[in-house]
Design a protein around this motif. Structure first.
Motif, PDB file in Angstrom:
ATOM      1  N   GLY A 339       0.130  11.274 -12.245  1.00 54.40           N
ATOM      2  CA  GLY A 339       0.702   9.969 -11.947  1.00 54.40           C
ATOM      3  C   GLY A 339      -0.058   9.236 -10.874  1.00 54.40           C
ATOM      4  N   LEU A 340      -0.605   9.962  -9.882  1.00 51.51           N
ATOM      5  CA  LEU A 340      -1.387   9.326  -8.821  1.00 51.51           C
ATOM      6  C   LEU A 340      -2.656   8.692  -9.382  1.00 51.51           C
ATOM      7  CD1 LEU A 340      -1.068  11.971  -5.949  1.00 51.51           C
ATOM      8  CD2 LEU A 340       0.035   9.723  -6.083  1.00 51.51           C
ATOM      9  N   ILE A 341      -3.285   9.378 -10.332  1.00 51.95           N
ATOM     10  CA  ILE A 341      -4.480   8.819 -10.961  1.00 51.95           C
ATOM     11  C   ILE A 341      -4.127   7.552 -11.722  1.00 51.95           C
ATOM     12  CG2 ILE A 341      -6.409   9.278 -12.511  1.00 51.95           C
ATOM     13  CD1 ILE A 341      -6.354  11.010 -10.011  1.00 51.95           C
ATOM     14  N   GLY A 342      -2.996   7.586 -12.435  1.00 51.92           N
ATOM     15  CA  GLY A 342      -2.551   6.396 -13.162  1.00 51.92           C
ATOM     16  C   GLY A 342      -2.263   5.231 -12.225  1.00 51.92           C
ATOM     17  N   MET A 343      -1.661   5.534 -11.066  1.00 46.72           N
ATOM     18  CA  MET A 343      -1.397   4.479 -10.083  1.00 46.72           C
ATOM     19  C   MET A 343      -2.701   3.876  -9.578  1.00 46.72           C
ATOM     20  SD  MET A 343       1.696   6.147  -7.835  1.00 46.72           S
ATOM     21  CE  MET A 343       1.780   4.719  -6.730  1.00 46.72           C
ATOM     22  N   ARG A 344      -3.654   4.734  -9.267  1.00 50.84           N
ATOM     23  CA  ARG A 344      -4.937   4.238  -8.764  1.00 50.84           C
ATOM     24  C   ARG A 344      -5.628   3.357  -9.801  1.00 50.84           C
ATOM     25  NH1 ARG A 344      -9.314   8.620  -7.076  1.00 50.84           N
ATOM     26  NH2 ARG A 344      -9.346   8.905  -9.340  1.00 50.84           N
ATOM     27  N   GLU A 345      -5.597   3.788 -11.048  1.00 53.60           N
ATOM     28  CA  GLU A 345      -6.246   2.997 -12.093  1.00 53.60           C
ATOM     29  C   GLU A 345      -5.548   1.659 -12.296  1.00 53.60           C
ATOM     30  OE1 GLU A 345      -6.305   5.492 -15.507  1.00 53.60           O
ATOM     31  OE2 GLU A 345      -8.038   6.669 -14.830  1.00 53.60           O
ATOM     32  N   ARG A 346      -4.208   1.661 -12.226  1.00 56.56           N
ATOM     33  CA  ARG A 346      -3.474   0.406 -12.395  1.00 56.56           C
ATOM     34  C   ARG A 346      -3.783  -0.560 -11.254  1.00 56.56           C
ATOM     35  NH1 ARG A 346       2.863   0.229 -13.983  1.00 56.56           N
ATOM     36  NH2 ARG A 346       2.016   1.574 -15.596  1.00 56.56           N
ATOM     37  N   VAL A 347      -3.865  -0.044 -10.030  1.00 57.40           N
ATOM     38  CA  VAL A 347      -4.213  -0.901  -8.890  1.00 57.40           C
ATOM     39  C   VAL A 347      -5.614  -1.458  -9.050  1.00 57.40           C
ATOM     40  CG1 VAL A 347      -4.651  -0.904  -6.401  1.00 57.40           C
ATOM     41  CG2 VAL A 347      -2.635   0.246  -7.297  1.00 57.40           C
ATOM     42  N   GLU A 348      -6.551  -0.620  -9.493  1.00 58.13           N
ATOM     43  CA  GLU A 348      -7.932  -1.079  -9.673  1.00 58.13           C
ATOM     44  C   GLU A 348      -8.041  -2.136 -10.756  1.00 58.13           C
ATOM     45  OE1 GLU A 348      -9.984   2.542 -10.410  1.00 58.13           O
ATOM     46  OE2 GLU A 348     -10.122   3.103  -8.283  1.00 58.13           O
ATOM     47  N   MET A 349      -7.181  -2.077 -11.752  1.00 60.40           N
ATOM     48  CA  MET A 349      -7.190  -3.109 -12.789  1.00 60.40           C
ATOM     49  C   MET A 349      -6.849  -4.478 -12.218  1.00 60.40           C
ATOM     50  SD  MET A 349      -5.396  -1.146 -16.033  1.00 60.40           S
ATOM     51  CE  MET A 349      -5.444  -2.619 -17.063  1.00 60.40           C
ATOM     52  N   PHE A 350      -6.096  -4.498 -11.106  1.00 60.70           N
ATOM     53  CA  PHE A 350      -5.760  -5.755 -10.438  1.00 60.70           C
ATOM     54  C   PHE A 350      -6.702  -6.039  -9.265  1.00 60.70           C
ATOM     55  CE2 PHE A 350      -1.808  -4.953 -12.661  1.00 60.70           C
ATOM     56  CZ  PHE A 350      -1.384  -6.217 -13.015  1.00 60.70           C
ATOM     57  N   SER A 351      -7.837  -5.319  -9.220  1.00 56.54           N
ATOM     58  CA  SER A 351      -8.818  -5.494  -8.144  1.00 56.54           C
ATOM     59  C   SER A 351      -8.193  -5.206  -6.779  1.00 56.54           C
ATOM     60  CB  SER A 351      -9.406  -6.918  -8.165  1.00 56.54           C
ATOM     61  OG  SER A 351     -10.022  -7.184  -9.398  1.00 56.54           O
ATOM     62  N   GLY A 352      -7.303  -4.230  -6.728  1.00 54.57           N
ATOM     63  CA  GLY A 352      -6.644  -3.888  -5.484  1.00 54.57           C
ATOM     64  C   GLY A 352      -7.212  -2.631  -4.857  1.00 54.57           C
ATOM     65  N   ARG A 353      -6.567  -2.168  -3.783  1.00 57.92           N
ATOM     66  CA  ARG A 353      -6.996  -0.966  -3.070  1.00 57.92           C
ATOM     67  C   ARG A 353      -5.859   0.054  -3.097  1.00 57.92           C
ATOM     68  NH1 ARG A 353      -8.354  -4.873   0.610  1.00 57.92           N
ATOM     69  NH2 ARG A 353      -6.730  -4.136   2.041  1.00 57.92           N
ATOM     70  N   PHE A 354      -6.233   1.318  -3.258  1.00 60.83           N
ATOM     71  CA  PHE A 354      -5.252   2.392  -3.362  1.00 60.83           C
ATOM     72  C   PHE A 354      -5.691   3.546  -2.461  1.00 60.83           C
ATOM     73  CE2 PHE A 354      -3.792   6.377  -5.277  1.00 60.83           C
ATOM     74  CZ  PHE A 354      -2.440   6.137  -5.412  1.00 60.83           C
ATOM     75  N   SER A 355      -4.760   4.077  -1.679  1.00 56.45           N
ATOM     76  CA  SER A 355      -5.110   5.206  -0.814  1.00 56.45           C
ATOM     77  C   SER A 355      -3.945   6.183  -0.740  1.00 56.45           C
ATOM     78  CB  SER A 355      -5.467   4.719   0.593  1.00 56.45           C
ATOM     79  OG  SER A 355      -4.321   4.195   1.256  1.00 56.45           O
ATOM     80  N   VAL A 356      -4.274   7.467  -0.558  1.00 53.15           N
ATOM     81  CA  VAL A 356      -3.282   8.527  -0.400  1.00 53.15           C
ATOM     82  C   VAL A 356      -3.676   9.359   0.810  1.00 53.15           C
ATOM     83  CG1 VAL A 356      -2.162  10.528  -1.428  1.00 53.15           C
ATOM     84  CG2 VAL A 356      -2.860   8.632  -2.877  1.00 53.15           C
ATOM     85  N   GLN A 357      -2.738   9.534   1.724  1.00 51.66           N
ATOM     86  CA  GLN A 357      -2.948  10.417   2.870  1.00 51.66           C
ATOM     87  C   GLN A 357      -1.831  11.451   2.872  1.00 51.66           C
ATOM     88  OE1 GLN A 357      -3.059   7.940   6.344  1.00 51.66           O
ATOM     89  NE2 GLN A 357      -5.082   7.103   5.877  1.00 51.66           N
TER      90      GLN A 357
END
Length: 386
Positions: A339-357
């Protein structure tokens, strides 16, 4: 455009057209029901007016008879026992008739209020159906007229990547829905069938226990209805269209907290604004996916959710205090944390930034940032162009 993309587009258009037919059926059914309710309400109002007149008349009769009874009690020496019994009987009959008429008036008034509420809900349903029809028609026009041109600008590899993302998103959503329905409504319905068979046997061998069994069944059906409504809300929360992103997230978190027993704190920073519908849906789905990961993996008692409105960017942050994980391992070899990978890909589709700490034993923070223009900014831009 590749044949596969054309097939996906064709399938999507067919699904939308089928959806339009279903919405049209809902709208027409609602209109028919509205006509029936309107006719019933008109007749009911006439019945209420007639009962009110009857109540007024019986109240006058009751006052007159009670006055006569007072006279009999005051001058009881003037009246025979038979006359006194008759006076008391007449007063009692008048009171019973009055109470029955008053009860009937109360029932009719309640029925009238219920019908008026149902009519208002029907009108809302019709309006929503009409709005959805308009939106779907617009979507069909956009898909038919604009998607091909947009995709023609992509390279072959980019088209293939988009196809894979679409298919993967569809399959993930189908799996999630299948799990939700299997673990929730399907299991409950199977239990209801079993309990109905028990109730059927109780009717024959021990009718005294049937009432309690039916009461339990009613509660079970009510609980199942709540599960179904929750699944519908997850598919497309009406609050997202009607009220906006924040109320939709707040309602979702209320349901999440009730279902999983995890305390949720929502904090809004900046001035809340309506975003473009696609942006609001994307942010809602991303937060929903993040909370699903929390429920599955975090083992936490509390989650803090932040939504930060900036001028050109909206930031969402999900912080739990659970067991944590090795971020490098999960993001490079996701396994059950896909699910985290899917979230990152969805954010990138909107030219956004995604981070996990994440820190083992201390918790995880997911932060995503999506560039987003607000509705009012688009309106101002349109005005300036004119």
């Amino acid at each position: 455009m590749s044949d596969l993309l054309l097939k996906i587009l064709e399938t999507t258009l067919t699904a939308i057209e089928s959806g339009k037919e279903e919405i049209f059926y809902i709208a027409e059914t609602s209109r028919t029901e509205t006509q029936r309710l309107t006719s019933e309400l008109s007749q009911l109002k006439a019945d209420i007016a007639r009962v009110i007149s009857q109540v007024d008349f019986l109240e006058k009769v009751d006052r007159r008879i009670r006055q006569k009874l007072m006279e009999v009690n005051r001058d009881y020496l003037k009246y025979s026992e038979k006359e006194m019994i008759a006076a008391y009987g007449e007063a009692k009959d008048a009171q019973v008739s009055l109470k029955l008429s008053q009860g009937k008036e109360k029932q009719l008034r309640k029925r009238r209020d219920d019908l008026e509420h149902s009519l208002r809900q029907m009108q809302i349903t019709i309006e929503r159906a009409e709005n959805l029809m308009t939106q779907l028609s617009t979507a069909v026009s956009l898909l038919q007229g604009g998607v091909e041109e947009a995709l023609e600008t992509l390279s072959y590899d980019q088209r293939q990547e988009m196809v894979l993302r679409v298919i993967r998103a569809q399959e993930e959503e189908r799996r999630r829905l299948a799990r939700e329905i299997h673990d929730g409504p399907a299991q409950t319905l199977a239990n209801i069938v079993l309990r109905l068979e028990i109730a059927e046997k109780l009717l024959e061998i021990d009718p005294s226990r049937l009432k309690a069994e039916l009461k339990d069944l009613k509660n079970l059906v009510r609980s199942n209805l709540q599960d179904i409504r929750r699944i519908i809300f997850d598919l497309r929360p009406m609050a997202l269209d009607d009220l906006g992103l924040v109320p939709a997230i707040a309602k979702y978190l209320d349901n999440f907290q009730e279902n999983y027993g995890i305390n949720c704190e929502l904090q809004i920073e900046g001035r809340e604004k309506r975003l473009f519908p696609a942006m609001e849906v994307a942010l809602f789905r991303l937060i929903q996916e993040g909370m699903t990961n929390v429920a599955k993996h975090a083992h936490t008692e509390k989650v803090d959710i932040s939504l930060v409105y900036h001028k050109n960017t909206t930031i969402a942050r999900i912080q739990d205090y659970g067991k944590g994980f090795e971020t490098s391992l999960v993001l490079n070899a996701p396994g059950e944390h896909f699910g985290l990978i899917g979230m990152r890909e969805r954010v990138e589709m909107f030219s956004g930034r995604f981070s996990v700490q994440s820190t083992l034993g201390k918790g995880t923070t997911i932060e995503l940032s999506i560039p987003a223009r607000h509705k009012e900014e688009q309106h101002d831009s349109d005005c300036n162009c004119r």
